[in-house]
Design an enzyme around this catalytic site. Sequence first.
Site, PDB file in Angstrom:
ATOM      1  N   ASP A   1      -3.254   1.576   6.020  1.00  0.00           N
ATOM      2  CA  ASP A   1      -3.566   1.161   4.652  1.00  0.00           C
ATOM      3  C   ASP A   1      -2.324   0.939   3.801  1.00  0.00           C
ATOM      4  O   ASP A   1      -2.389   0.343   2.734  1.00  0.00           O
ATOM      5  CB  ASP A   1      -4.381   2.267   3.967  1.00  0.00           C
ATOM      6  CG  ASP A   1      -5.848   2.208   4.329  1.00  0.00           C
ATOM      7  OD1 ASP A   1      -6.319   1.135   4.729  1.00  0.00           O
ATOM      8  OD2 ASP A   1      -6.520   3.250   4.199  1.00  0.00           O
ATOM      9  N   CYS A   2      -1.207   1.470   4.255  1.00  0.00           N
ATOM     10  CA  CYS A   2       0.000   1.455   3.431  1.00  0.00           C
ATOM     11  C   CYS A   2       1.005   0.383   3.841  1.00  0.00           C
ATOM     12  O   CYS A   2       2.070   0.276   3.243  1.00  0.00           O
ATOM     13  CB  CYS A   2       0.661   2.819   3.470  1.00  0.00           C
ATOM     14  SG  CYS A   2      -0.444   4.081   2.818  1.00  0.00           S
TER      15      CYS A   2
END
Length: 811
Positions: A483-484
Site C-alpha cells: 500500500d505504501c
Amino acid sequence: MQYGHFDDERREYVITNPRTPWPWINYLGNEDFFSLISNTGGGYSFYKDAKFRRITRYRYNNVPMDSGGKYFYINDGESVWSPGWKPCKTELDSYECRHGMNYTTIKGVKNGIEAEALYFVPLKTWAEVQKLTLRNTTNEVKMLKIFSFVEWALWNAATDMENFQRNFSTGEVEIEDSVLYHKTEYKERRDHYAYYSVNAPIQGFDTDRESFFGLYNGFDEPQTVLEGAPRNSEAHGWSPIASHYVEVNLQPGESKDLVFVLGYVENSPEEKWESKNIINKTKAKATIARFDTAEKVDAALAELRTYWDNLLNVFSIKTNEEKLDRMVNIWNQYQCMITFCFSRSASFFESGIGRGMGFRDSNQDLVGFVHQIPERARERIIDIASTQFADGGCYHQYQPLTKKGNNEIGQGFNDDPMWLIFGTTAYIKESGDFSILDEPVPFDNQDGSEVSLFRHLTVSFDHVVNNLGPHGLPLSGRADWNDCLNLNCFSNDPNESFQTTENKSEGSQAQSLMIAGLFVVYGRDYVELCKTIGNVAEADRAQKHIDDMVEAIKLNGWDGEWFLRAYDYFGNKVGSNENEEGKIFIESNGWCTMAGIGLEEGMVAKALDAVKERLDCEHGIVLNNPAYTKYYIEYGEISSYPPGYKENAGIFCHNNPWIMIGETVQGRGDRAWDYFRKICPSYTENISDLHKVEPYVYAQMIAGKDAFRPGEAKNSWLTGTAAWNYYAITQYILGIRPTYSGLIIDPCISPEWKEFEVTRKFRGATYHIKVKNPNGAMKGVTSIKINGKIIEGNIIPLLAAGDTYAVEVVM
Ligand code: BGC
C-alpha cells in the site's frame, strides 16, 4: 525474558507478570458481538462494526497505555485493589491472566482473598458474560465491597471522541433492579440499546462518570470505591457509565460467584417501548436469564470449548518441535479466525474507526480458516465480490455493517482483483463446492447487475490483462500489495493521504512485478479451475495471457541477479542494482519465485540467494535493501518511514512466507524452515522484552536491521501474516495441500526432520498422515500407502466421507 508461558493442554497463554512490555490482549466473540481484552482487563466491546456500534468506550494511545476497560474494584476494608492489578495497581500477592480460545480469566490474590474474573462471549449471544469468583482463604469473615465498571460509548466511535458539544447532552440511562441500561439516542433513530446486569441484588450503583470517579480522580482511584460508598447517580448527558455496587460477605473458606452480563439489544420500531420513554427490556431480560447462575455460565463456556475443539481438530500436527506444534495446532489457527472476523479494524494498533474490511486482506485471511468453517468463507466471498466493479476493479475496503464499498478510499489498487481468484479457488479446493461459481453476485452492490461469481473471476483476471503497461507488465495503479509504494501520487502535501490523493494514470509507466508474479500464480489457478469445470476455451485464452506475462517478466523484469520490483511513473527501474537505495525488494522476488519463473534457467535460485544475502537478518527478511534514507516523491509513502520500519525495510511478516514458499519451489526445505522459525512468535517468546508484543500471535512488522532497535515488533493480531504463515507451513513446508481432486502430499522440510504426523479432515474423511524421512531428504515423496496399499503419485484421491484412513508417506 518471558512474562508467562504456554499451557498447551488447556490451549492458553498464561501471563504471570502483569507488567508486560505492551498490553497483551485477547479477543472474545467470533460472530456478532465482540470484545478486546488485555491482560489487565483493558479493552472494549462492539456489535459487528467497531466504528458504528461501539458499546463501551476506549481511549487509544493513552497515558498510561491501556487505560479504561471492564474493571472490577474490590474494597476489602484493608486495601482497594483489582484482580487484574490495573487499574488500581495495588501490589497483588499473586496475579495470573489466562488467554484462551475466545475467553480470558484474570485472577488476583490480595489479603487472603482470591478474585478471579472470567470473560467470554457465549456462542450465538449478543453479550459478554463475566463471572467474578471471590474466595476467602483466611480464617476470618470478610466483608467485601465490589464495584463493577464499564463506560458507555455513544455508539459511533468516531463522533464519540470528537463531538462533545453534542455528546455531553445526549446521554440517557435507565435503572431497573440490578440492570443498568444505556439508551442514548434510542428515542430517535436508533433501534438498539445496551445493558449491564448482575445476578444479585445490588446495594447501590452509579451511571454518571464524574459522580463515580470524582472530577479529579483517574481509573486507579474512583472516589466511590475509595470511600466504599456508591452515589446512586443517574446520568443525564455528560458521560454515562455502568457500575454496580455489591456487598459480599464471605465466611472462612467460602466462595461466591457474581455473574455480570454486558449485552446489546435490537428492537423493531413497533416493539421499541414498554411505555412512554421506558424501553422494552424483554430481550435483555431473556439473555440475562440465560446466564443467571454460575452453572449456566460454566455450561456456556464448556460449549465454547467444544466449539473450538471441533475447529482445531480439522488440522493438527505432531512433530519434534513443540513450539511449532503449538503454533500450528492452536495459536496460528486461532489468529486466522480472529483476522477473518476483524479484518484490520479493531486491535490495540487499529482504532476500529479507521479501516473497514480490506478486499485483498479478506481474501487472504480466508485461506487461514477456510478448512474450519467453509460456510462462512462462502458468505464472505460473496460479500467481497459484491463490492467489485464491472471492469474487475474493486473497492479497496468495505464496511461490515453495510457491506458496501468504502468511498473514502475508493478503488485503483491493481492487485486487488486477483485475490478474489485466490480466495474463491481456495474455498472450492477445500469444500468441493463448485456451485458457488453459479451464485448471482452484483457489481458494486447494484440490484439488477448480478452475474455469476465465475464471471467475477473472469473480470478479475481480465482487469490485469486490460491494464498492462509499456513493458507488458501490470500497471500498478494506486499501489499493489504494498500500500505504501505509491508510484503515481507525487504528494507534496502532508495533509493528504498517500492512498487517496492523486493517482496519475495518464502516461504512467508505473508497473508492478509483484502483480505480474501474482497474476501468473493465480492466473494458473484460474486456468486449472476453467479446465476442471470443462471450460476449455477460456482455459486456453487465459493460458496465453499467462505465457505472455512469463515472457514479459523474463524480458523486462529480471535485473540480472534478482527480479525487479517495479517501473516508476517515468519508466525508471525500482528495485534494481542500478538504484542507489532500494536495490532489491522482497515482494516481486517472492511472487516470481513462487510462480517458478525461470526455474530451469536458474533465476529462482539466484533471486532467492540474493534475498538471503541482502534481505535476511537475525529477526527475519526485510522488505527492501538498502532502506530509503530520504523522501522520494516518485515512490510515495514507502520512503516516508524511517529506515527499518514498516514498508521501508521493516520485516513485514506478511511477505516472509512468500520467500518460504519460493524456497520450497526450489526444494530448499532447510531455508524455508529457517525463515519460518525466525518470525514465528513461539520461537521469540524468550526475547519478549525486545519483541514487546504477544508471543502467541504474529505481528505485522518487526523492526528490520536498519532500525534503531532491530527485533522490536508492532501491530500484533490483525495482519495477513497469520493466514500466510499458516498457509506456508501447512501447505508448502509440511506440504499437505487441498486440490480439486484430492489432497497433495508434497513436504519440503529441514533434512534434520526424520518424521512428522498430520491429522487432516478433508471433505468429510479423516486422514492420519505419517511422513517418514529416513534419508534426510528436503523434498520429494518416494511412496505413499493408504491403509497399507501403495498408490500412484502423490495425491490422495477423494475417499469415502465418514471414514478414517492411515496414510504412510516416505520421502
Ligand atoms: C494492509 C495490507 C497491505 C500491507 C502492506 C497492511 O497494513 O492491511 O493490505 O498489503 O499493509 O502495505
